[in-house]
Design a protein around this motif. Structure first.
Motif, short mmCIF file in Angstrom:
data_model
loop_
_atom_site.label_atom_id
_atom_site.label_comp_id
_atom_site.label_asym_id
_atom_site.label_seq_id
_atom_site.Cartn_x
_atom_site.Cartn_y
_atom_site.Cartn_z
N ASN A 175 -51.90 15.16 10.37
CA ASN A 175 -50.95 14.31 10.87
C ASN A 175 -50.91 14.25 12.28
N GLN A 176 -51.29 15.38 12.97
CA GLN A 176 -51.03 15.48 14.55
C GLN A 176 -52.27 15.06 15.32
N GLY A 177 -53.34 14.64 14.43
CA GLY A 177 -54.50 14.30 14.97
C GLY A 177 -55.63 14.91 14.96
N LEU A 178 -55.69 16.13 14.23
CA LEU A 178 -56.80 16.96 14.07
C LEU A 178 -57.99 16.24 13.28
N LYS A 179 -59.23 16.38 14.04
CA LYS A 179 -60.37 15.39 13.42
C LYS A 179 -61.74 16.15 13.59
N GLY A 180 -62.64 15.76 12.81
CA GLY A 180 -64.13 16.00 13.15
C GLY A 180 -64.34 17.56 12.89
N THR A 181 -64.83 18.02 13.81
CA THR A 181 -65.30 19.45 13.86
C THR A 181 -64.30 20.62 13.80
N GLN A 182 -63.10 20.06 14.59
CA GLN A 182 -61.90 21.19 14.65
C GLN A 182 -61.10 20.98 13.09
N LYS A 183 -61.15 19.96 12.53
CA LYS A 183 -60.54 19.84 11.23
C LYS A 183 -61.47 20.80 10.26
N LYS A 184 -62.67 20.75 10.36
CA LYS A 184 -63.56 21.45 9.36
C LYS A 184 -63.41 23.24 9.67
N VAL A 185 -63.25 23.20 11.05
CA VAL A 185 -63.01 24.77 11.55
C VAL A 185 -61.49 25.14 10.78
N VAL A 186 -60.65 24.48 11.22
CA VAL A 186 -59.32 24.87 10.87
C VAL A 186 -59.23 25.02 9.22
N LEU A 187 -59.79 24.13 8.69
CA LEU A 187 -59.74 23.86 7.05
C LEU A 187 -60.55 25.16 6.54
N GLY A 188 -61.38 25.63 7.26
CA GLY A 188 -62.24 27.01 6.93
C GLY A 188 -61.35 28.35 7.16
N VAL A 189 -61.02 28.29 8.22
CA VAL A 189 -60.16 29.43 8.83
C VAL A 189 -58.81 29.49 7.71
N LEU A 190 -58.32 28.30 7.38
CA LEU A 190 -56.96 28.23 6.66
C LEU A 190 -57.24 28.73 5.13
N ALA A 191 -58.64 28.18 4.58
CA ALA A 191 -59.01 28.80 3.35
C ALA A 191 -59.18 30.32 3.30
N ILE A 192 -60.00 30.68 4.08
CA ILE A 192 -60.47 32.10 4.26
C ILE A 192 -59.18 32.63 4.25
N ALA A 193 -58.30 32.63 5.16
CA ALA A 193 -56.78 33.19 5.27
C ALA A 193 -56.26 33.21 4.00
N GLY A 194 -56.01 32.05 3.45
CA GLY A 194 -55.39 31.95 2.08
C GLY A 194 -56.14 32.82 0.91
N VAL A 195 -57.17 32.75 0.72
CA VAL A 195 -58.17 33.71 -0.24
C VAL A 195 -57.70 35.12 -0.04
N GLY A 196 -57.91 35.26 1.38
CA GLY A 196 -57.55 36.78 1.90
C GLY A 196 -56.18 37.25 1.33
N LEU A 197 -55.29 36.26 1.54
CA LEU A 197 -53.81 36.83 1.26
C LEU A 197 -53.55 36.72 -0.14
N VAL A 198 -54.31 35.96 -1.05
CA VAL A 198 -54.06 35.96 -2.47
C VAL A 198 -54.89 37.33 -2.86
N VAL A 199 -56.07 37.43 -2.57
CA VAL A 199 -57.02 38.89 -2.77
C VAL A 199 -55.78 39.98 -2.62
N GLN A 200 -55.54 40.35 -1.49
CA GLN A 200 -54.65 41.24 -1.10
C GLN A 200 -53.29 41.41 -1.98
N GLY A 201 -52.69 40.13 -1.90
CA GLY A 201 -51.42 40.20 -2.93
C GLY A 201 -51.60 40.90 -4.41
N ILE A 202 -52.86 40.21 -5.04
CA ILE A 202 -53.20 40.68 -6.16
C ILE A 202 -53.51 42.10 -6.28
N ARG A 203 -54.22 42.72 -5.29
CA ARG A 203 -54.47 44.02 -5.20
C ARG A 203 -53.07 44.76 -4.99
N LEU A 204 -52.28 44.40 -4.17
CA LEU A 204 -50.85 44.87 -4.30
C LEU A 204 -50.23 44.94 -5.61
#
Length: 121
Positions: A84-113
């Motif tokens: 909504n703030q204007g993220l587009k193109g490659t930056q949008k894909k990179v941010v989506l990838g980083v957030l997805a990896i961080a989210g999966v990492g958080l869930v995996v570590q939370g389930i391990r705990l």
């Protein structure tokens, strides 16, 4: 008059899941506050008590669902706020990838705990 813009497509799954997870989180947060702040007070919470609660299947499943829905809700919300703030193109894909990896990492570590808290692992 300013036009309202949202990256959410109301016909899409992301919009629906954002609302569904919000409703679930309100219910589970109410349960959490009632159980851990009114029934049991902060000074009464111990590691052994937490381990006993996590050993109950219903509580364990509720907390894992809480973890997964809160992670999705937060990651999806941050991503859409950035779009909504204007993220587009490659930056949008990179941010989506980083957030997805961080989210999966958080869930995996939370389930391990959570599994470690049951005393089974």
């Amino acid at each position: 008059m300013a036009e309202r813009y949202s990256s959410f497509d109301r016909r899409g799954w992301a919009w629906f899941l954002q609302r569904l997870t919000a409703a679930f989180l309100v219910i589970v947060l109410a349960f959490h506050f009632m159980l851990l702040h009114f029934v049991n007070h902060a000074y009464e919470i111990t590691f052994l008590g937490s381990q006993a609660r996590m050993s109950q299947v219903g509580y364990f499943v509720t907390m894992v669902l809480f973890l997964v829905t809160a992670t999705f809700h937060g990651v999806n919300g941050v991503f859409n706020a950035l779009v909504n703030q204007g993220l587009k193109g490659t930056q949008k894909k990179v941010v989506l990838g980083v957030l997805a990896i961080a989210g999966v990492g958080l869930v995996v570590q939370g389930i391990r705990l959570a599994l470690a808290m049951t005393g089974l692992v």
